[in-house]
Design a protein around this motif. Structure first.
Motif, PDB file in Angstrom:
ATOM      1  N   GLU A 309       0.516  -1.067   0.196  1.00  0.00           N
ATOM      2  CA  GLU A 309       0.048   0.013  -0.526  1.00  0.00           C
ATOM      3  C   GLU A 309       0.666   1.619   0.443  1.00  0.00           C
ATOM      4  OE1 GLU A 309      -2.850   0.420   3.204  1.00  0.00           O
ATOM      5  OE2 GLU A 309      -3.019  -2.004   2.956  1.00  0.00           O
ATOM      6  N   ASN A 310       2.286   1.020   0.678  1.00  0.00           N
ATOM      7  CA  ASN A 310       2.474   2.559   0.956  1.00  0.00           C
ATOM      8  C   ASN A 310       3.410   2.966  -0.291  1.00  0.00           C
ATOM      9  OD1 ASN A 310       2.547   4.021   3.427  1.00  0.00           O
ATOM     10  ND2 ASN A 310       2.501   1.607   4.503  1.00  0.00           N
ATOM     11  N   ARG A 313       1.238   4.490  -3.246  1.00  0.00           N
ATOM     12  CA  ARG A 313       1.364   5.699  -2.407  1.00  0.00           C
ATOM     13  C   ARG A 313       2.156   5.802  -2.631  1.00  0.00           C
ATOM     14  NH1 ARG A 313       0.646   7.471   3.361  1.00  0.00           N
ATOM     15  NH2 ARG A 313       0.873   9.751   2.309  1.00  0.00           N
ATOM     16  N   GLU A 317       2.652   9.324  -5.509  1.00  0.00           N
ATOM     17  CA  GLU A 317       2.509  10.745  -4.931  1.00  0.00           C
ATOM     18  C   GLU A 317       3.407  11.736  -5.913  1.00  0.00           C
ATOM     19  OE1 GLU A 317       3.851  11.047  -0.879  1.00  0.00           O
ATOM     20  OE2 GLU A 317       1.796  10.779  -0.590  1.00  0.00           O
TER      21      GLU A 317
ATOM     22  N   PRO B 231      -7.519   7.016  -6.444  1.00  0.00           N
ATOM     23  CA  PRO B 231      -6.103   7.283  -6.522  1.00  0.00           C
ATOM     24  C   PRO B 231      -5.901   7.446  -7.795  1.00  0.00           C
ATOM     25  CG  PRO B 231      -6.900   5.042  -5.903  1.00  0.00           C
ATOM     26  CD  PRO B 231      -8.584   6.152  -5.820  1.00  0.00           C
TER      27      PRO B 231
END
Lengths: 406, 288
Positions: A309-310, A313, A317, B231
């Motif tokens: 998940e990280n 992300r 980003e 997302p």
């Protein structure tokens, strides 16, 4: 907001600028105070929102500062009887006083402290409360939960295990790590940049210099000058697993990230555990000669692992910033209970964009290690290299091992 | 130096040109004109940063000079270049005619090719200079910009120092592809431009597409805001909202339904995996 007299206004502005600098780490000084006063000349002082917009444009320089500025403005120029101001998020540690000196790095004592994490953490918090508003409460700082991780975990208990709080990464191996970082920076070869610079040999004729030389020979371009493309400088993106299972390896890798940040111009560092946090500003604020200490990293340090998940992300980003100049280093043991499919997706995305995608694992340094963890198995097809990172020796060999991979 | 007076109500001037500007942007642009400082606009792609510069030029009644930054951009390409082919011909002709060629001859204005930055500082009326996507240029170019933005003068070795006749109104934009230096940031006013609120975006759609059905405009803005919550790899900007609405209008749709969605999804989501990810959300929002 009442309209103050000019002399009063400039004194107030100087005080406000000093407040932003001292309490919130803004890089503003007399030049900005003057510009702020000029800006006030151009707006309607009877309109608080307009004044705030104008001062924000002058006194902030990056997005992260905007909410801090707004809150500071509201507090500083508050009308009597207005509702209490919100609590300010800390941007940087206070800059008006130096940080308390780091404890002497005597290994024996450090080990002793590690066995009583509750006590040392509580002290750490007491020291910090005066300087920031968002510190964890002592209730959070109790003993970590009992360890119940798979037997493969040879990880030792981290000083911050499951407790949150400040992150200390003491160690006297900085010169060694700096050497390792230097070797790594030199070893990465990414090819040529697009910028053309004067060189002795190159693909393009340098018309300007050739003509200047030709003017001396009546217009005959006898001596040709060339433009070539210099080597591309790598950009590093380090993603550091700060979860409990990483133990002391996390502290070592954090110091390595710090050393790399001192050696290369463009380095981004993130830490993840349960959540993801960008460490780059904190590393920039740290002094190069001191033992590395970071404030509470919240759920990015000392909790459980959510690699997939990280990383997903992060891939989103940093999407715009990861390009073929980027070397992505993931520093993790790969012990994760998350969905390997998510991790696979994130790595596919990163691998497609980055110049080099490397996974460093402290476990891979153990003899007889097999990459059987689900996360590592899911990751392997996307990686340019999967390398051990058990100690400074492995990090020193990193440059040599990566040579020729890019 | 003659300078057209800035409009007393910049917001109305922007509005008249179809740009719905927020309070913070209007104030920042007023400061650009009043203080003569450059303004750095940062924010996600497609929120109207470049458009703000174009509209400012229109509102001030002056020229827009644009420098698009890219990796490898150097001072030569941004400032000036000599027309080498013509210079060589000139040298040849002089040699054949038996004339001596002086430096002043060879580096006369007839051989100078002005690039955007030199053009901007040689205008009689201050233009709006847009340095677009400055984060794409490399560090060396950023350092070169610092000198220009501080001194408003450039040195051409063959001609000497050229100082600005009228200081341009400078806007820099960045999508944050690279961290800009503190030195550049300190020289600029700063504004983070975010996506507009749903109400603002509806107003933008109405302003840019006056003939649009109210239901459709509201549906499109609502859908775009729902998409930005997901997302996505490439979230839709205001430009995509307008493209989408324009595409639906061109197809004579009065509201968003499943069929219209299929036909026009490419106008708003430009990545296949984003389209796959967003489809359940969009289907829920589209009229049955």
């Amino acid at each position: 907001m009442t309209v103050p007299a000019p002399a009063d206004l400039s004194a107030r502005m100087a005080a406000f600028v000093a407040h932003l600098r001292a309490s919130h780490g803004f890089r503003v000084g007399p030049g900005e105070a003057t510009a702020a006063l000029q800006a006030l000349d151009a707006v309607d002082l009877g309109q608080p929102r307009e004044v705030r917009d104008a001062l924000r444009a002058v006194l902030t320089a990056r997005r992260e500062e905007v909410p801090v500025f707004d809150a500071a403005f509201d507090t500083f120029f508050r009308l009597p009887g207005a509702p209490p101001p919100p609590r300010l998020p800390p941007l940087l540690p206070r800059t008006d006083a130096p940080l308390p000196p780091p404890p002497p790095a005597r290994q024996g004592e450090a080990d002793k402290e590690r066995r009583v994490p509750g006590q040392s953490q509580a002290e750490g918090v007491k020291e910090e409360t005066g300087t920031s508003t968002a510190r964890p409460t002592p209730e959070r700082e109790t003993e970590g939960e009992p360890e119940s991780l798979p037997q493969l975990l040879t990880a030792r208990l981290s000083p911050n295990a499951g407790t949150g709080g400040r992150v200390d990464a003491p160690g006297d191996d900085l010169p060694e790590l700096l050497r390792a970082a230097g070797t790594l920076v030199r070893a990465v070869e990414l090819g040529r940049a697009r910028r053309l610079t004067p060189q002795t040999r190159g693909p393009r004729l340098d018309a300007r210099r050739t003509l200047r030389a030709a003017a001396r020979t009546a217009g005959d371009p006898i001596r040709l000058r060339w433009l070539g493309r210099p080597r591309r400088a790598p950009r590093f993106l380090l993603v550091l697993d700060g979860s409990r299972s990483m133990g002391q390896s996390a502290a070592l890798l954090l110091r390595f990230a710090f050393a790399l940040h001192l050696r290369a111009r463009r380095v981004e560092v993130y830490a993840f555990s349960t959540g993801l946090t960008r460490l780059t500003p904190l590393l920039r604020a740290a002094g190069p000669g001191e033992a590395l200490r970071l404030p509470d990293l919240g759920d990015a340090w000392g909790g459980g692992t959510r690699i997939g998940e990280n990383l997903l992300r992060l891939a989103r980003e940093e999407r715009a910033r990861v390009n073929r100049d980027t070397v992505v280093l993931i520093l993790s043991d790969g012990l994760d209970t998350g969905d390997p499919e998510v991790l696979s997706r994130a790595l596919r995305d990163l691998a497609a964009r980055a110049g080099l995608l490397v996974w460093l694992s402290p476990l891979a340094a153990l003899s007889g290690y097999q990459p059987i963890q689900r996360a590592v198995r899911a990751a392997l097809p996307h990686l340019d290299a999967f390398l051990p990172a058990g100690g400074t020796g492995d990090l020193a060999a990193l440059g040599r091992r990566l040579r020729g991979k890019s | 130096m003659t300078q057209p007076p800035p409009p007393s109500d910049l917001r109305a001037a922007f509005r008249a040109r179809g740009y719905v500007a927020g309070d913070a942007l209007v104030t920042a642009l007023r400061l650009v004109v009043a203080l003569g400082k450059p303004l750095l606009l940062e924010g996600p792609a497609g929120v109207g940063k470049t458009e703000a510069a174009k509209t400012l030029a229109g509102a001030l009644g002056t020229r827009l000079i644009r420098l698009q930054c890219y990796e490898g951009l150097d001072a030569q390409a941004a400032l000036y270049e000599w027309n080498y082919a013509r210079q060589l011909l000139h040298l040849r002709a002089a040699e054949v005619g038996g004339r001596a060629v002086s430096d002043a001859d060879l580096y006369g204005p007839q051989f100078l090719m002005q690039r955007p930055l030199l053009e901007a500082i040689r205008q009689e009326v201050p233009p709006v200079l847009l340095i677009d996507e400055v984060d794409r240029a490399d560090d060396a170019f950023e350092a070169f910009l610092l000198e220009l933005l501080a001194e408003w003068q450039v040195t051409v070795p063959e001609l000497g120092t050229l100082t600005a006749t009228a200081r341009p109104h400078v806007l820099l934009t960045s999508n944050r592809a690279r961290e800009l230096s503190d030195a550049l940031r300190r020289r600029c006013l700063y504004l983070w431009v975010d996506y507009p609120t749903q109400a603002q975006e509806l107003e933008i759609v109405r302003a840019r597409l006056p003939g649009i059905q109210e239901t459709l405009a509201a549906q499109v803005t609502r859908a775009v805001h729902a998409l930005r919550e997901l997302p996505l790899g490439k979230p839709p900007g205001v430009a995509e909202t307008l493209d989408w609405a324009a595409a639906l209008v061109a197809l004579h749709r009065d509201w968003l339904d499943a069929e219209a969605l299929d036909l026009t999804l490419g106008a708003v989501l430009k990545l296949h995996e984003d389209q796959r990810l967003a489809r359940p959300t969009l289907t829920r929002l589209a009229a049955p």
